[in-house]
Scaffold this motif. Structure first.
Motif, PDB file in Angstrom:
ATOM      1  N   SER A 169      -6.900 -33.158   9.016  1.00  0.00           N
ATOM      2  CA  SER A 169      -6.757 -33.110  10.469  1.00  0.00           C
ATOM      3  C   SER A 169      -6.771 -31.674  10.966  1.00  0.00           C
ATOM      4  CB  SER A 169      -5.459 -33.792  10.905  1.00  0.00           C
ATOM      5  OG  SER A 169      -5.288 -33.668  12.307  1.00  0.00           O
ATOM      6  N   LEU A 170      -7.558 -31.426  11.998  1.00  0.00           N
ATOM      7  CA  LEU A 170      -7.583 -30.128  12.675  1.00  0.00           C
ATOM      8  C   LEU A 170      -6.704 -30.136  13.914  1.00  0.00           C
ATOM      9  CD1 LEU A 170     -11.436 -29.481  12.549  1.00  0.00           C
ATOM     10  CD2 LEU A 170      -9.707 -28.664  10.933  1.00  0.00           C
ATOM     11  N   THR A 171      -6.109 -31.296  14.258  1.00  0.00           N
ATOM     12  CA  THR A 171      -5.403 -31.455  15.525  1.00  0.00           C
ATOM     13  C   THR A 171      -3.970 -31.944  15.335  1.00  0.00           C
ATOM     14  OG1 THR A 171      -6.294 -33.702  15.758  1.00  0.00           O
ATOM     15  CG2 THR A 171      -7.532 -31.903  16.793  1.00  0.00           C
ATOM     16  N   HIS A 172      -3.412 -31.713  14.163  1.00  0.00           N
ATOM     17  CA  HIS A 172      -2.050 -32.156  13.863  1.00  0.00           C
ATOM     18  C   HIS A 172      -1.897 -33.655  14.097  1.00  0.00           C
ATOM     19  CE1 HIS A 172       2.128 -31.798  12.875  1.00  0.00           C
ATOM     20  NE2 HIS A 172       2.070 -30.468  12.866  1.00  0.00           N
TER      21      HIS A 172
ATOM     22  N   GLY B 245     -13.181 -32.038  10.347  1.00  0.00           N
ATOM     23  CA  GLY B 245     -11.989 -31.907   9.525  1.00  0.00           C
ATOM     24  C   GLY B 245     -12.197 -32.438   8.113  1.00  0.00           C
ATOM     25  N   ARG B 246     -12.845 -33.586   7.991  1.00  0.00           N
ATOM     26  CA  ARG B 246     -13.134 -34.129   6.659  1.00  0.00           C
ATOM     27  C   ARG B 246     -14.103 -33.216   5.909  1.00  0.00           C
ATOM     28  NH1 ARG B 246     -13.059 -38.973   9.683  1.00  0.00           N
ATOM     29  NH2 ARG B 246     -15.334 -38.928   9.907  1.00  0.00           N
ATOM     30  N   GLN B 247     -15.104 -32.693   6.627  1.00  0.00           N
ATOM     31  CA  GLN B 247     -16.051 -31.754   6.017  1.00  0.00           C
ATOM     32  C   GLN B 247     -15.328 -30.508   5.534  1.00  0.00           C
ATOM     33  OE1 GLN B 247     -19.610 -30.862   8.399  1.00  0.00           O
ATOM     34  NE2 GLN B 247     -19.405 -28.709   7.811  1.00  0.00           N
ATOM     35  N   ASN B 248     -14.395 -30.013   6.329  1.00  0.00           N
ATOM     36  CA  ASN B 248     -13.628 -28.827   5.967  1.00  0.00           C
ATOM     37  C   ASN B 248     -12.812 -29.073   4.703  1.00  0.00           C
ATOM     38  OD1 ASN B 248     -12.399 -26.122   6.693  1.00  0.00           O
ATOM     39  ND2 ASN B 248     -10.562 -27.397   6.810  1.00  0.00           N
TER      40      ASN B 248
ATOM     41  N   GLY C 289      -4.954 -26.602   5.420  1.00  0.00           N
ATOM     42  CA  GLY C 289      -6.352 -26.993   5.513  1.00  0.00           C
ATOM     43  C   GLY C 289      -7.057 -26.386   6.711  1.00  0.00           C
ATOM     44  N   ALA C 290      -6.403 -26.413   7.883  1.00  0.00           N
ATOM     45  CA  ALA C 290      -7.053 -25.977   9.126  1.00  0.00           C
ATOM     46  C   ALA C 290      -7.390 -24.494   9.126  1.00  0.00           C
ATOM     47  CB  ALA C 290      -6.167 -26.307  10.321  1.00  0.00           C
ATOM     48  N   SER C 291      -6.740 -23.697   8.279  1.00  0.00           N
ATOM     49  CA  SER C 291      -7.005 -22.260   8.268  1.00  0.00           C
ATOM     50  C   SER C 291      -8.416 -21.937   7.795  1.00  0.00           C
ATOM     51  CB  SER C 291      -5.980 -21.547   7.387  1.00  0.00           C
ATOM     52  OG  SER C 291      -5.939 -22.124   6.097  1.00  0.00           O
ATOM     53  N   ARG C 292      -8.991 -22.767   6.936  1.00  0.00           N
ATOM     54  CA  ARG C 292     -10.374 -22.487   6.511  1.00  0.00           C
ATOM     55  C   ARG C 292     -11.343 -22.734   7.668  1.00  0.00           C
ATOM     56  NH1 ARG C 292     -15.183 -24.251   4.708  1.00  0.00           N
ATOM     57  NH2 ARG C 292     -16.092 -23.166   2.899  1.00  0.00           N
TER      58      ARG C 292
ATOM     59  N   SER D 292     -19.671 -13.049  15.366  1.00  0.00           N
ATOM     60  CA  SER D 292     -21.130 -12.935  15.262  1.00  0.00           C
ATOM     61  C   SER D 292     -21.812 -13.101  16.612  1.00  0.00           C
ATOM     62  CB  SER D 292     -21.670 -13.987  14.289  1.00  0.00           C
ATOM     63  OG  SER D 292     -21.646 -15.282  14.880  1.00  0.00           O
ATOM     64  N   GLY D 293     -21.097 -13.719  17.562  1.00  0.00           N
ATOM     65  CA  GLY D 293     -21.702 -14.005  18.858  1.00  0.00           C
ATOM     66  C   GLY D 293     -22.611 -15.212  18.863  1.00  0.00           C
ATOM     67  N   GLU D 294     -22.675 -15.931  17.740  1.00  0.00           N
ATOM     68  CA  GLU D 294     -23.529 -17.108  17.650  1.00  0.00           C
ATOM     69  C   GLU D 294     -22.888 -18.289  18.359  1.00  0.00           C
ATOM     70  OE1 GLU D 294     -24.883 -18.158  13.687  1.00  0.00           O
ATOM     71  OE2 GLU D 294     -24.251 -16.173  12.995  1.00  0.00           O
ATOM     72  N   ALA D 295     -23.711 -19.130  18.979  1.00  0.00           N
ATOM     73  CA  ALA D 295     -23.255 -20.421  19.482  1.00  0.00           C
ATOM     74  C   ALA D 295     -23.434 -21.429  18.360  1.00  0.00           C
ATOM     75  CB  ALA D 295     -24.045 -20.827  20.714  1.00  0.00           C
ATOM     76  N   THR D 296     -22.341 -21.931  17.833  1.00  0.00           N
ATOM     77  CA  THR D 296     -22.390 -22.910  16.748  1.00  0.00           C
ATOM     78  C   THR D 296     -21.727 -24.201  17.207  1.00  0.00           C
ATOM     79  OG1 THR D 296     -20.237 -22.297  15.822  1.00  0.00           O
ATOM     80  CG2 THR D 296     -22.155 -21.018  15.093  1.00  0.00           C
ATOM     81  N   GLU D 297     -21.828 -25.237  16.374  1.00  0.00           N
ATOM     82  CA  GLU D 297     -21.145 -26.483  16.709  1.00  0.00           C
ATOM     83  C   GLU D 297     -19.657 -26.241  16.888  1.00  0.00           C
ATOM     84  OE1 GLU D 297     -21.035 -31.134  15.232  1.00  0.00           O
ATOM     85  OE2 GLU D 297     -21.160 -29.566  13.698  1.00  0.00           O
ATOM     86  N   ARG D 298     -19.104 -25.345  16.074  1.00  0.00           N
ATOM     87  CA  ARG D 298     -17.675 -25.056  16.193  1.00  0.00           C
ATOM     88  C   ARG D 298     -17.348 -24.350  17.507  1.00  0.00           C
ATOM     89  NH1 ARG D 298     -18.383 -24.261  10.307  1.00  0.00           N
ATOM     90  NH2 ARG D 298     -19.406 -22.305  10.823  1.00  0.00           N
ATOM     91  N   THR D 299     -18.106 -23.315  17.847  1.00  0.00           N
ATOM     92  CA  THR D 299     -17.748 -22.534  19.035  1.00  0.00           C
ATOM     93  C   THR D 299     -18.067 -23.270  20.338  1.00  0.00           C
ATOM     94  OG1 THR D 299     -19.885 -21.372  19.049  1.00  0.00           O
ATOM     95  CG2 THR D 299     -18.074 -20.347  17.832  1.00  0.00           C
ATOM     96  N   ARG D 300     -18.895 -24.314  20.275  1.00  0.00           N
ATOM     97  CA  ARG D 300     -19.165 -25.107  21.475  1.00  0.00           C
ATOM     98  C   ARG D 300     -18.075 -26.134  21.766  1.00  0.00           C
ATOM     99  NH1 ARG D 300     -24.719 -24.518  19.685  1.00  0.00           N
ATOM    100  NH2 ARG D 300     -24.477 -26.351  18.342  1.00  0.00           N
ATOM    101  N   LEU D 301     -17.167 -26.351  20.836  1.00  0.00           N
ATOM    102  CA  LEU D 301     -16.109 -27.336  21.039  1.00  0.00           C
ATOM    103  C   LEU D 301     -15.167 -26.907  22.168  1.00  0.00           C
ATOM    104  CD1 LEU D 301     -15.122 -27.924  17.301  1.00  0.00           C
ATOM    105  CD2 LEU D 301     -16.173 -29.645  18.801  1.00  0.00           C
ATOM    106  N   ARG D 302     -14.772 -27.862  22.997  1.00  0.00           N
ATOM    107  CA  ARG D 302     -13.725 -27.573  23.992  1.00  0.00           C
ATOM    108  C   ARG D 302     -12.444 -27.144  23.285  1.00  0.00           C
ATOM    109  NH1 ARG D 302     -11.986 -32.328  26.820  1.00  0.00           N
ATOM    110  NH2 ARG D 302     -10.457 -30.895  27.725  1.00  0.00           N
ATOM    111  N   MET D 303     -12.169 -27.765  22.156  1.00  0.00           N
ATOM    112  CA  MET D 303     -10.973 -27.422  21.385  1.00  0.00           C
ATOM    113  C   MET D 303     -10.943 -25.941  21.028  1.00  0.00           C
ATOM    114  SD  MET D 303      -9.825 -26.944  17.966  1.00  0.00           S
ATOM    115  CE  MET D 303     -10.581 -27.959  16.713  1.00  0.00           C
ATOM    116  N   VAL D 304     -12.098 -25.340  20.804  1.00  0.00           N
ATOM    117  CA  VAL D 304     -12.188 -23.922  20.479  1.00  0.00           C
ATOM    118  C   VAL D 304     -12.213 -23.077  21.748  1.00  0.00           C
ATOM    119  CG1 VAL D 304     -13.714 -22.152  19.485  1.00  0.00           C
ATOM    120  CG2 VAL D 304     -13.240 -24.263  18.222  1.00  0.00           C
ATOM    121  N   ARG D 305     -12.874 -23.541  22.781  1.00  0.00           N
ATOM    122  CA  ARG D 305     -13.042 -22.741  23.991  1.00  0.00           C
ATOM    123  C   ARG D 305     -11.797 -22.719  24.879  1.00  0.00           C
ATOM    124  NH1 ARG D 305     -16.159 -25.111  27.203  1.00  0.00           N
ATOM    125  NH2 ARG D 305     -16.770 -26.978  26.051  1.00  0.00           N
ATOM    126  N   GLU D 306     -10.953 -23.743  24.778  1.00  0.00           N
ATOM    127  CA  GLU D 306      -9.795 -23.837  25.660  1.00  0.00           C
ATOM    128  C   GLU D 306      -8.512 -23.421  24.940  1.00  0.00           C
ATOM    129  OE1 GLU D 306      -9.583 -27.735  27.317  1.00  0.00           O
ATOM    130  OE2 GLU D 306     -11.595 -27.617  28.206  1.00  0.00           O
TER     131      GLU D 306
END
Length: 458
Positions: free
Chosen positions: A89-92, A112-115, A382-385, A396-410
C-alpha cells in the motif's frame, strides 16, 4: 491475567536497545565529511528514502556522481526501529487511499504491487540477506464490532476457528489475511542497500548532519560541520527530523512509537501459539498493536501508544517510556496468556513522521533543484522505494506516470503551530481511545476531522 509484578519481572532484564540494531552484523561507520565536496546528486538521510534514492539514481545513470549524507548512522532512526512490515500500500491502507483519491485508486494499488515486486527483485538481485518473507499480514478482530469491519478488508476473511488455527489467541474473533505484505529485518535491509549503493559507486558520509541548504547559481550548497557540499541536485529523506527546507516543517509532526521483543520462544511455547505461517499481525482498533515473529523465534510487539511531545521535539530521552512498556507487556500477556512467564529482551521507541493524510507527500524546492518525500506515518518500509523514484522523476523534470498522479501533485493540509498542534493531537488521541471503548463510535471531534478530510482509523 499477568499481574503487575509479573509484568515488571518480564521487563526487568530487557535492554534499552533496538533489537535489529543490536547485532554484530552492523557495519563499521563511514567517516564523516571532512572537507568541501562536489556532486551531481546529494542525498540527505541514510534511511530507506535516501538509500533507495541513491541506489536507484545509479541504476538510472551509472555515471552520475552521488553523495549520501547521514547525520548519525545508516538506518539508525525509523528505518532500523520499525516492525519490518513491508506493505504494497502506498496510501496507508485501501480505505484511506480510496477515500482520498478515488479516481486514481486502482492505479495506486497497481503501482504499489509493482513497487513491492521490484523491492523483492532488488533484494534478490543484490543478494541482500534481510530475512525477506512475502508471507502477508493478518488483521484480527478482538471485539464483536470489528468482525463486520474485516468483511470490508481487501484480504481473505478468516472466521474465528480459521484465524485461531493460524495463530492461537483466545482474544481473536475473526481475521483478514492480506497477502501483499512482506516481512523483513529492517536494519539488515538498510545495511544491504547501503552496500549495494557503495558497490555501484555511491559515496557515503556518516555523522555528517546537513545544517542548511541554499540555492547557489545553477546548483545548491549544503552546509555541514565538515565543509560545504556543492550539488547540482538534492534529494531530501529527512523523515521525522526538521527539514532543511523550513516551509515544510508544518506539514509533519514526529510521533513516538514503542516496541518490545521477547526472548526466543521454546518449542513448547511455539506449539502453544502455532503461528507457523510467518505472517505479521495487527488488530483493528484505533490504538492498534502490530506484531510478528523474528527469524530466531522471538515475538516483536509494538504500537498502541502514539506519543507526541510539545513543540515537535525529537530527543533521545523520548526513546524510553516505562509506562508504555508496561502497558504493552500487559496487552501482550492478555493476547497470549499461554506465554505467561516469558521475558522481554529489548525495549525501545522512536519517532515516526506523520502528516494529515497519513501517507507520504512529495514536491520540489529551490527552483526544482531539491526534491523531497515526507509523512510516511509508519508505513515507509515499502513506500520509500516508490518515493525515491518520485524524487528522481521530479529532479529530472520528466512527466511520468508517477508525477502525473494527483497523489504526488497535491499536498496535505499542514498542522497548525503550537500550542494548537499539541491540543489537537491530544484531543484526537483521547477521542480515538474513547471510540475503542465505545464499539468504534466516533465522537463529534472525530466526525469533524472526518468532514475536513483529516480523519483516519486503523
Amino acid at each position: 491475567m499477568t499481574s503487575t509484578a509479573g509484568v515488571d519481572r518480564s521487563l526487568s532484564a530487557s535492554r534499552p536497545r533496538v533489537f535489529w540494531l543490536d547485532s554484530d552484523r552492523r557495519p563499521s561507520p563511514h567517516p564523516p565529511l571532512s572537507s568541501d565536496a562536489s556532486t551531481d546528486l546529494a542525498v540527505v538521510g541514510g534511511g530507506y528514502s535516501g538509500l533507495w534514492t541513491a541506489l536507484l539514481a545509479k541504476e538510472r545513470d551509472p555515471h552520475r556522481d552521488v553523495l549520501l549524507l547521514e547525520g548519525e548512522r545508516i538506518g539508525w532512526a525509523a528505518t532500523g526501529r520499525n516492525g519490518g512490515f513491508c506493505s504494497a500500500s502506498l496510501t496507508h491502507g485501501a480505505e484511506n487511499g480510496r477515500r482520498r483519491f478515488p479516481d486514481e485508486f486502482e492505479t495506486l494499488e497497481r503501482l504499489g504491487r509493482q513497487n513491492l515486486d521490484e523491492i523483492e527483485t532488488s533484494i534478490r538481485g543484490y543478494g541482500i540477506d534481510c530475512d525477506y518473507r512475502r508471507s502477508g499480514s493478518i488483521s484480527v478482530a478482538t471485539e464483536p464490532h470489528h468482525v463486520g469491519w474485516l468483511h470490508d478488508e481487501p484480504g481473505e476473511f478468516l472466521d474465528q476457528s480459521a484465524v485461531r488455527a493460524e495463530v492461537n489467541s483466545p482474544t481473536y474473533l475473526a481475521g483478514s489475511w492480506e497477502r501483499d505484505t512482506a516481512l523483513v529485518n529492517p536494519a539488515a535491509l538498510a545495511w544491504g542497500l547501503a552496500e549495494a549503493a557503495m558497490n555501484a559507486g555511491v559515496r557515503i558520509a556518516e555523522h555528517t548532519p546537513v545544517l542548511a541548504v541554499r540555492r547557489a547559481g545553477a546548483g545548491v550548497h549544503l552546509q555541514t560541520p565538515g565543509g560545504v557540499v556543492r550539488a547540482a541536485t538534492v534529494a531530501l529523506g529527512t523523515n521525522a527530523f526538521p527539514s532543511p527546507v523550513r516551509r515544510l516543517r508544518l506539514f509533519t509532526v514526529p510521533v513516538y512509537d514503542y516496541v518490545l521483543v521477547t526472548e526466543p520462544l521454546s518449542a513448547e511455547q511455539l506449539a502453544a501459539i502455532r503461528w507457523s505461517n510467518g505472517a505479521g499481525l495487527n488488530d483493528v482498533t484505533n490504538q492498534f498493536h502490530y506484531y510478528r515473529m523474528t527469524a530466531d523465534h522471538r515475538i516483536l510487539w509494538g504500537g498502541y501508544d502514539a506519543i507526541y511531545h510539545f513543540g515537535r521535539k525529537v530527543r533521545p530521552v523520548y526513546d524510553q517510556r516505562p509506562d508504555t512498556f508496561r502497558t504493552l507487556a500487559h496487552h501482550f500477556f492478555h493476547t497470549f496468556p499461554q506465554l505467561e512467564g516469558i521475558r522481554f529482551s529489548h525495549r525501545w521507541g522512536g519517532a515516526i513522521d506523520t502528516c494529515t493524510r497519513f501517507f507520504a507527500f512529495y514536491g520540489t524546492a529551490l527552483g526544482g533543484r531539491v526534491s523531497y518525500a515526507l509523512g510516511y506515518t509508519g508505513l515507509g518500509v515499502g513506500a520509500s522505494r516508490f518515493a525515491a523514484n518520485v524524487m528522481l522523476d521530479l529532479l529530472s523534470g520528466e512527466a511520468t506516470e508517477r508525477t502525473r498522479l494527483r497523489m504526488v501533485r497535491e499536498k496535505p493540509l499542514p498542522f497548525p503551530p503550537e500550542p494548537l498542534a499539541f491540543a489537537g493531537i491530544q484531543a484526537t488521541r483521547w477521542s480515538l481511545a474513547r471510540a475503542d471503548r465505545n464499539a468504534g463510535r466516533r465522537n463529534l471531534w472525530l466526525r469533524a476531522l472526518d468532514s475536513l478530510g483529516l480523519g483516519f482509523d486503523s
